[in-house]
Design an enzyme around this catalytic site. Sequence first.
Site, short mmCIF file in Angstrom:
data_model
loop_
_atom_site.label_atom_id
_atom_site.label_comp_id
_atom_site.label_asym_id
_atom_site.label_seq_id
_atom_site.Cartn_x
_atom_site.Cartn_y
_atom_site.Cartn_z
N GLU A 128 1.96 -10.09 0.31
CA GLU A 128 2.30 -8.67 0.27
C GLU A 128 3.80 -8.54 0.55
OE1 GLU A 128 -0.37 -6.16 2.46
OE2 GLU A 128 0.58 -4.33 1.73
N HIS A 176 1.68 -8.77 -3.64
CA HIS A 176 0.69 -7.72 -3.41
C HIS A 176 1.47 -6.43 -3.20
CE1 HIS A 176 -3.26 -6.12 -2.43
NE2 HIS A 176 -2.67 -5.41 -1.48
N ASP A 217 0.85 -1.20 0.00
CA ASP A 217 0.00 0.00 0.00
C ASP A 217 0.88 1.25 0.00
OD1 ASP A 217 0.91 -0.48 2.62
OD2 ASP A 217 -0.79 0.56 3.52
N ASP A 229 0.75 -17.27 -4.51
CA ASP A 229 1.53 -16.28 -5.28
C ASP A 229 0.62 -15.59 -6.28
OD1 ASP A 229 3.44 -14.71 -6.42
OD2 ASP A 229 4.48 -16.34 -7.46
O1 G3I Z 1 -0.04 -12.47 17.20
C1 G3I Z 1 -1.21 -13.24 16.97
C2 G3I Z 1 -1.01 -14.64 17.43
O2 G3I Z 1 -0.84 -14.65 18.83
C3 G3I Z 1 -2.21 -15.48 17.02
O3 G3I Z 1 -1.95 -16.82 17.34
C4 G3I Z 1 -2.41 -15.36 15.52
C5 G3I Z 1 -3.62 -16.13 15.04
O4 G3I Z 1 -4.03 -15.68 13.77
O5 G3I Z 1 -2.59 -14.03 15.18
C6 G3I Z 1 -1.50 -13.21 15.50
O6 G3I Z 1 -1.79 -11.92 15.13
C7 G3I Z 1 -1.77 -11.62 13.80
C8 G3I Z 1 -0.74 -10.53 13.62
O7 G3I Z 1 -0.80 -10.02 12.33
C9 G3I Z 1 0.67 -11.06 13.87
O8 G3I Z 1 1.62 -10.09 13.68
C10 G3I Z 1 -3.14 -11.20 13.35
O9 G3I Z 1 -4.00 -12.30 13.33
C11 G3I Z 1 -3.07 -10.58 11.99
O10 G3I Z 1 -4.33 -10.08 11.60
C12 G3I Z 1 -2.05 -9.47 11.98
O11 G3I Z 1 -1.87 -9.04 10.71
C13 G3I Z 1 -1.32 -7.75 10.50
C14 G3I Z 1 -2.02 -7.16 9.28
O12 G3I Z 1 -1.44 -5.92 8.95
C15 G3I Z 1 -3.50 -6.97 9.48
O13 G3I Z 1 -3.73 -6.05 10.48
C16 G3I Z 1 0.17 -7.90 10.22
O14 G3I Z 1 0.87 -8.26 11.41
C17 G3I Z 1 0.75 -6.60 9.70
O15 G3I Z 1 2.06 -6.85 9.26
C18 G3I Z 1 -0.09 -6.08 8.55
O16 G3I Z 1 0.41 -4.84 8.20
C19 G3I Z 1 -0.08 -4.26 7.00
C20 G3I Z 1 -0.54 -2.84 7.34
O17 G3I Z 1 -1.66 -2.91 8.21
C21 G3I Z 1 -0.86 -2.04 6.10
N1 G3I Z 1 0.23 -2.09 5.17
C22 G3I Z 1 0.59 -3.42 4.77
C23 G3I Z 1 1.04 -4.24 5.96
C24 G3I Z 1 1.49 -5.63 5.58
O18 G3I Z 1 0.48 -6.49 5.21
O1 9MR Z 2 -3.74 -3.48 -0.02
C1 9MR Z 2 -4.03 -3.58 1.36
C2 9MR Z 2 -2.85 -4.15 2.10
O2 9MR Z 2 -1.77 -3.27 2.01
C3 9MR Z 2 -3.21 -4.46 3.53
O3 9MR Z 2 -2.18 -5.18 4.16
C4 9MR Z 2 -4.46 -5.28 3.59
C5 9MR Z 2 -4.92 -5.57 5.01
O4 9MR Z 2 -5.14 -4.42 5.72
O5 9MR Z 2 -5.51 -4.64 2.93
C6 9MR Z 2 -5.22 -4.44 1.56
O6 9MR Z 2 -6.31 -3.80 0.97
C7 9MR Z 2 -7.41 -4.63 0.73
C8 9MR Z 2 -8.54 -4.26 1.67
O7 9MR Z 2 -8.19 -4.55 3.01
C9 9MR Z 2 -9.79 -5.00 1.29
N1 9MR Z 2 -10.12 -4.75 -0.09
C10 9MR Z 2 -9.08 -5.17 -1.02
C11 9MR Z 2 -7.80 -4.45 -0.72
C12 9MR Z 2 -6.66 -5.00 -1.61
O8 9MR Z 2 -6.74 -4.61 -2.88
#
Ligand code: G3I
Ligand code: 9MR
Length: 593
Positions: free
Chosen positions: A571, A516, A203, A562
């Site tokens: 991503e 992604h 993003d 992939d």
């Molecule tokens: O830590 C728990 C763990 O204890 C548990 O067992 C497990 C079960 O699913 O979940 C773990 O947490 C997860 C966490 O990531 C771990 O770091 C959450 O479920 C999971 O939803 C969470 O995902 C995060 C994601 O955003 C959604 O919020 C990722 O860490 C984080 O790297 C990712 O970051 C995104 C930014 O929001 C937006 N930009 C892109 C970036 C990368 O995808």
């Molecule tokens: O592109 C977004 C990515 O960077 C984030 O990690 C992810 C989870 O927050 O969300 C992606 O955006 C998606 C959105 O959450 C739901 N609609 C589709 C988007 C991807 O194209």
Amino acid sequence: MLFSLNRLTSVVALICFSGFLVACGSGGNGSSGSAVSATTSAGVAGLIKLNQVGFLPESMKLAVVPDVSETGFKVVKAGTTTEVFSGRLGMGVVWDASGERVKLADFSSVKAPGDYQIHIEGLADSHVFTIAADAYEPLLAASIKAFYFNRASAELLSEHAGKFARPLGHPDTQVLIHPSAASDARPAGFVITSPKGWYDAGDYNKYIVNSGIATYSLLAAYEHFPELFDAQNLVIPESGNSLPDLLDEALWNLEWMLSMQDPNDGGVYHKLTNKNFDGTVMPHQATSERYVVQKTTAAALDFAAVMATASRVFAQYENQLPGMSAKMLAAAESAWAWANANPAITYQQPSDVKTGEYGDKNLADEFAWAASELYVTTKNDVFYSAFKPSETQITVPSWGDVRGLAWVSLAHHRDHLTTVADQALIAKRIESLAASLHTAWSVSPYKTSMQKGNFVWGSNSGALNQALMLVQAYRLTGKREYLDVAQSQLDYVLGRNATDTSFVTGFGERSTLHPHHRPSEADEIAEPIPGFIAGGPQPGQQDKSGCNATYPSNLAAKSYLDNYCSYASNEIAINWNAPLVYVTAAVQALTPK
Ligand code: G3I
Ligand code: 9MR
């Protein structure tokens, strides 16, 4: 496109191309006709898996082999039947994370530079891999250059970006204060300027918490292994100035971070973002209004930790950047003061903002990390007490749990701390974590310290951050097994995994092709921008309702898709690339020559 009959040729071309962009050495994969059959036959489960990029002559070298009846394997010169080594396979053992029974091939004794394959009767030959003293130089350069490719507020010129040149996007010179961040001096709608920085991931938003761990990991790579970077030419706009390119790249983000601090009170905005994620467009086509959102305690503390670290790194460049080191330390101290006055402000996503949260309710680790970095930089014992050494445990770092980084810095600077520092405790913490990771590795059929429960969003960064912590134990104790496990983690992300994928774009015969990553998807160039590591397998599959493609498996270590749609497994992100940089550098610097 790379899986056609020309697959190998295309991959070699891509590697050489990325090499052109990043001043590559001679360590790219060699070419061979026979490897093509490896991925057009039996399917992933039937393949020999190994680090597809290769090894240093003195690396531990392992391959994972399906549970065939054969008991032996050969290492052959790539594309030939010329044997250079034969060995025995281990016993078949089941990995619960992938549901496979596999055997192990150990060919560590093969040290002569060259291009090779593993040959086992009845199986397709393995991918071609290289053994070379400079095997990781192109990877190291590309993994740093990826940050350049993710720069906000920058035009990428073809002389630096090759065919990935693109117009400037997100100038971020007109950023609005969101109501959640309003103060008397800066009410809602007030305009600030906050350019530069890296896009967080696929993003186009910028988040302080995630910038914190990412930038620190790059600075740590420089602090620990400066000799690798001092003469490195990444072909970025700043190349040839009087700073190492790695530090120029880090500075691009540090300058943005500095602009995220409110000079009126020292607080730090949590993120700079659109209200909604952009569509799949190039940066210059994404023109939504941008906001800074809510000051949080986590943002202030991560900011303080990184600025304190940067202050000591840039202190040696006072002539080139007059006043910068002092400015960073002052910024760190005022953010620290703000956090102590506002110790429990956690991120609350406003209802009109839908982008990433990086929300974290537990702030003890952020306090510990900021305190330790301020202590290391200032040698002021007050910060050592604030670090709460006896309460602060050690864990594998991630964006939401940064206490491990505190111990990394203390361990690195252990000979230059004041007398209050408990040297025995520092060593004990580092070694205890490394020992537990080593134990996990010892019993792992794939010889990785990744266990089933480690497969969460961004699992590949977990693998690499495990390695980063193991490297600290090796640096502290010199015990070779810790370096070997770190090598195994690098092997894991470069192909010795249950998906037979090198998760770094442009590196390896079967590598991530459709991350992604908006620029890689929207640029109308077939291959992805090189040097980015994908998040990796995890069974959550939070993206599957929006994917036309289906995940090939629900098993933890195989739940990887992939496809551009798969933001939950495919991503890219700055906090995932940064430990790739660190670990690649560490393995290169520390493996005996
Ligand atoms: O830590 C728990 C763990 O204890 C548990 O067992 C497990 C079960 O699913 O979940 C773990 O947490 C997860 C966490 O990531 C771990 O770091 C959450 O479920 C999971 O939803 C969470 O995902 C995060 C994601 O955003 C959604 O919020 C990722 O860490 C984080 O790297 C990712 O970051 C995104 C930014 O929001 C937006 N930009 C892109 C970036 C990368 O995808
Ligand atoms: O592109 C977004 C990515 O960077 C984030 O990690 C992810 C989870 O927050 O969300 C992606 O955006 C998606 C959105 O959450 C739901 N609609 C589709 C988007 C991807 O194209």
